[in-house]
Design a protein around this motif. Structure first.
Motif, PDB file in Angstrom:
ATOM      1  N   MET A   1       0.851  -1.200   0.000  1.00  0.00           N
ATOM      2  CA  MET A   1       0.000   0.000   0.000  1.00  0.00           C
ATOM      3  C   MET A   1       0.876   1.235   0.000  1.00  0.00           C
ATOM      4  O   MET A   1       1.791   1.349   0.791  1.00  0.00           O
ATOM      5  CB  MET A   1      -0.884   0.025   1.246  1.00  0.00           C
ATOM      6  N   PRO A 239      -9.185   7.396   3.492  1.00  0.00           N
ATOM      7  CA  PRO A 239      -9.046   5.940   3.650  1.00  0.00           C
ATOM      8  C   PRO A 239      -7.683   5.541   4.199  1.00  0.00           C
ATOM      9  O   PRO A 239      -7.571   4.560   4.927  1.00  0.00           O
ATOM     10  CB  PRO A 239      -9.264   5.401   2.235  1.00  0.00           C
ATOM     11  N   VAL A 240      -6.628   6.285   3.849  1.00  0.00           N
ATOM     12  CA  VAL A 240      -5.292   5.966   4.356  1.00  0.00           C
ATOM     13  C   VAL A 240      -5.258   6.117   5.874  1.00  0.00           C
ATOM     14  O   VAL A 240      -4.730   5.258   6.594  1.00  0.00           O
ATOM     15  CB  VAL A 240      -4.227   6.872   3.701  1.00  0.00           C
ATOM     16  N   ARG A 242      -7.839   5.994   7.954  1.00  0.00           N
ATOM     17  CA  ARG A 242      -8.672   4.959   8.583  1.00  0.00           C
ATOM     18  C   ARG A 242      -7.929   3.632   8.639  1.00  0.00           C
ATOM     19  O   ARG A 242      -7.918   2.950   9.662  1.00  0.00           O
ATOM     20  CB  ARG A 242      -9.990   4.793   7.822  1.00  0.00           C
ATOM     21  N   ARG A 243      -7.323   3.267   7.521  1.00  0.00           N
ATOM     22  CA  ARG A 243      -6.636   1.982   7.458  1.00  0.00           C
ATOM     23  C   ARG A 243      -5.468   1.939   8.427  1.00  0.00           C
ATOM     24  O   ARG A 243      -5.304   0.972   9.186  1.00  0.00           O
ATOM     25  CB  ARG A 243      -6.139   1.728   6.031  1.00  0.00           C
ATOM     26  N   ARG A 244      -4.679   2.980   8.437  1.00  0.00           N
ATOM     27  CA  ARG A 244      -3.516   3.004   9.335  1.00  0.00           C
ATOM     28  C   ARG A 244      -3.943   3.053  10.798  1.00  0.00           C
ATOM     29  O   ARG A 244      -3.286   2.482  11.671  1.00  0.00           O
ATOM     30  CB  ARG A 244      -2.645   4.211   8.995  1.00  0.00           C
ATOM     31  N   MET A 247      -5.031  -0.497  11.671  1.00  0.00           N
ATOM     32  CA  MET A 247      -3.830  -1.334  11.741  1.00  0.00           C
ATOM     33  C   MET A 247      -3.074  -1.111  13.044  1.00  0.00           C
ATOM     34  O   MET A 247      -2.709  -2.055  13.752  1.00  0.00           O
ATOM     35  CB  MET A 247      -2.890  -0.990  10.574  1.00  0.00           C
ATOM     36  N   ASN A 350       3.142   4.057  10.774  1.00  0.00           N
ATOM     37  CA  ASN A 350       1.792   4.604  10.598  1.00  0.00           C
ATOM     38  C   ASN A 350       1.779   6.111  10.824  1.00  0.00           C
ATOM     39  O   ASN A 350       1.193   6.877  10.040  1.00  0.00           O
ATOM     40  CB  ASN A 350       0.827   3.943  11.578  1.00  0.00           C
ATOM     41  N   LEU A 410      -5.239  -6.549   6.576  1.00  0.00           N
ATOM     42  CA  LEU A 410      -5.730  -5.216   6.247  1.00  0.00           C
ATOM     43  C   LEU A 410      -4.715  -4.447   5.413  1.00  0.00           C
ATOM     44  O   LEU A 410      -5.068  -3.763   4.447  1.00  0.00           O
ATOM     45  CB  LEU A 410      -6.040  -4.449   7.533  1.00  0.00           C
ATOM     46  N   PHE A 411      -3.443  -4.580   5.772  1.00  0.00           N
ATOM     47  CA  PHE A 411      -2.399  -3.858   5.034  1.00  0.00           C
ATOM     48  C   PHE A 411      -2.264  -4.377   3.607  1.00  0.00           C
ATOM     49  O   PHE A 411      -2.044  -3.597   2.666  1.00  0.00           O
ATOM     50  CB  PHE A 411      -1.071  -4.001   5.763  1.00  0.00           C
ATOM     51  N   SER A 413      -4.606  -5.921   1.814  1.00  0.00           N
ATOM     52  CA  SER A 413      -5.845  -5.892   1.037  1.00  0.00           C
ATOM     53  C   SER A 413      -5.848  -4.698   0.095  1.00  0.00           C
ATOM     54  O   SER A 413      -5.197  -3.676   0.361  1.00  0.00           O
ATOM     55  CB  SER A 413      -7.051  -5.818   1.970  1.00  0.00           C
ATOM     56  N   GLN A 415      -6.550  -1.288  -1.667  1.00  0.00           N
ATOM     57  CA  GLN A 415      -6.953  -0.016  -1.048  1.00  0.00           C
ATOM     58  C   GLN A 415      -7.787   0.805  -2.015  1.00  0.00           C
ATOM     59  O   GLN A 415      -7.434   0.945  -3.185  1.00  0.00           O
ATOM     60  CB  GLN A 415      -5.719   0.798  -0.651  1.00  0.00           C
TER      61      GLN A 415
END
Length: 418
Positions: A1, A239-240, A242-244, A247, A350, A410-411, A413, A415
């Protein structure tokens, strides 16, 4: 990602919030020829270490506090919960002020409040007032999450990972040493002395930062209500971030799960450690501080993705070693070293990524990231207690490894791009 180079907070904030002020002194630093002063960076790391330690001083003192007030251990255990609740509320409601107020004034004011709360804890005549003081200590301790974005702001783009890693290392050292220092001082002079001494340190730290930090104005010119709304919009639109955030929270859940249960393992067969031995075992976590500093350099060199994957795989391996450590101290030590390095390294990466999403309004980023991080970490601690109750050390290891596996999935998957 990879992080979209054009991703900025401005897309999710009102128009006035995107106007980035550049006051003299420690202005937003985007010129690679400029660097944050080393003495300021180390001072911020030292300040984070002293401040975050206030959240952990009470833990080794709980038995003595219970004896002092003739209270049960479960009742005095509420001091830890009060700290956490206060800190969680502050992450949501106070940390966003870092963008819209004078940071120096906010930091120094919170440190004075922290000193008063610690003094109240030292003088508390009963457990109820000590619980209230502990909640206030947790609220004011959020100054740590104002200093971290401040460090990212004064750092140049080429050094942000290193600077953030240095300050984060100070925070980790504060967590690491707090329990040991509190236990030693409490044993020699009594538990009230620990809180009184910490209060004096907060006053001194406030005076030092008042002179060292620049008197820059707010980064964005909006109201508090608009700032909270902009923070919520940021969480929805990035989204970055949220994902981080998720994680990091999953990794912190694995971390909290381990440290919430390892004392049960060490106190029982075959180890039979006393409280002093368990406290010394916590010093193994120093590997996390070293990992944060090294990972910061990797982030600045553009190796963020490969390093993140490596650390997540290391985290999975750590819980395999931890599972074998139920009867073997060597495996347990190896597992702790790997786990702490993975958790703190991923956290640093992160932060390096999310703070680069914008040249301004980083307090919003800190509020979203750390609130998610804290909530999932608290859930991990609760899950650890249940896992140990129903599945023993094998259950703890399996659940901890599951948290890390979810973070890795999650990482990796796909993005959604903005």
């Amino acid at each position: 990602m990879s992080t979209p180079p054009s991703a900025t907070v401005s897309a999710s904030a009102p128009a006035p919030a995107t106007a980035r002020q550049c006051p003299a002194g420690h202005a937003p630093n985007t010129d690679v020829s400029r660097s944050a002063p080393r003495r300021i960076v180390f001072l911020l790391a030292f300040a984070c270490a002293l401040t975050v330690a206030n959240l952990y001083y009470c833990q080794p003192l709980l038995p003595e506090i219970a004896k002092s007030f003739s209270a049960s251990q479960s009742a005095t255990g509420g001091l830890v919960t009060a700290n956490q609740l206060g800190y969680g509320v502050a992450l949501l409601l106070i940390v966003p002020l870092g963008d819209i107020t004078n940071r120096r004034r906010l930091v120094c004011g919170l440190l004075v409040i922290e000193a008063a709360a610690l003094a109240g804890a030292a003088a508390a005549p009963n457990l109820a007032l000590l619980l209230a003081a502990s909640a206030a200590v947790g609220i004011a301790a959020c100054v740590v999450q104002i200093l971290l974005p401040y460090a990212a702001t004064i750092a140049g783009d080429h050094e942000r990972g290193r600077v953030t890693g240095t300050v984060l290392s100070g925070l980790l050292i504060g967590i690491l040493l707090s329990r040991t220092v509190a236990g030693l001082i409490g044993q020699a002079f009594g538990w009230r002395t620990v809180f009184a001494a910490a209060g004096v340190l907060m006053l001194l730290l406030s005076a030092v930062l008042l002179r060292a930090m620049e008197a820059a104005g707010p980064e964005v010119a909006i109201s508090y209500r608009e700032q909270l709304r902009a923070t919520a919009r940021l969480a929805r639109s990035e989204p970055v971030l949220r994902r981080r955030s998720v994680m990091g929270g999953l990794m912190f859940a694995a971390f909290g799960l381990f440290w919430a249960t390892v004392s049960f393992l060490l106190a029982g067969s075959p180890f039979h450690y006393n409280q002093a031995g368990i406290g010394l075992f916590a010093l193994v976590g120093g590997a996390g501080a070293l990992a944060a500093k090294l990972t910061g350099h990797a982030a600045d060199r553009g190796h963020e993705r490969a390093t993140t994957v490596s650390l997540l795989v290391l985290g999975l391996a750590s819980f395999c070693a931890i599972a074998l450590g139920h009867a073997n101290l060597a495996w347990l030590l190896v597992g702790v070293l790997f786990m702490d390095a993975a958790v703190q390294g991923v956290n640093l990466l992160n932060l390096s990524v999310v703070y680069n999403l914008s040249n301004g309004a980083r307090a919003r980023i800190a509020s979203v990231y750390m609130t998610t991080y804290f909530v999932l970490g608290a859930l991990g601690s609760a899950a650890g207690t249940e896992a140990y109750h129903y599945g023993g050390w094998g259950g703890v290891s399996a659940v901890g490894g599951g948290f890390v596996a979810l973070a890795l999935a999650l990482f990796l998957s796909p993005q959604r791009r903005r």
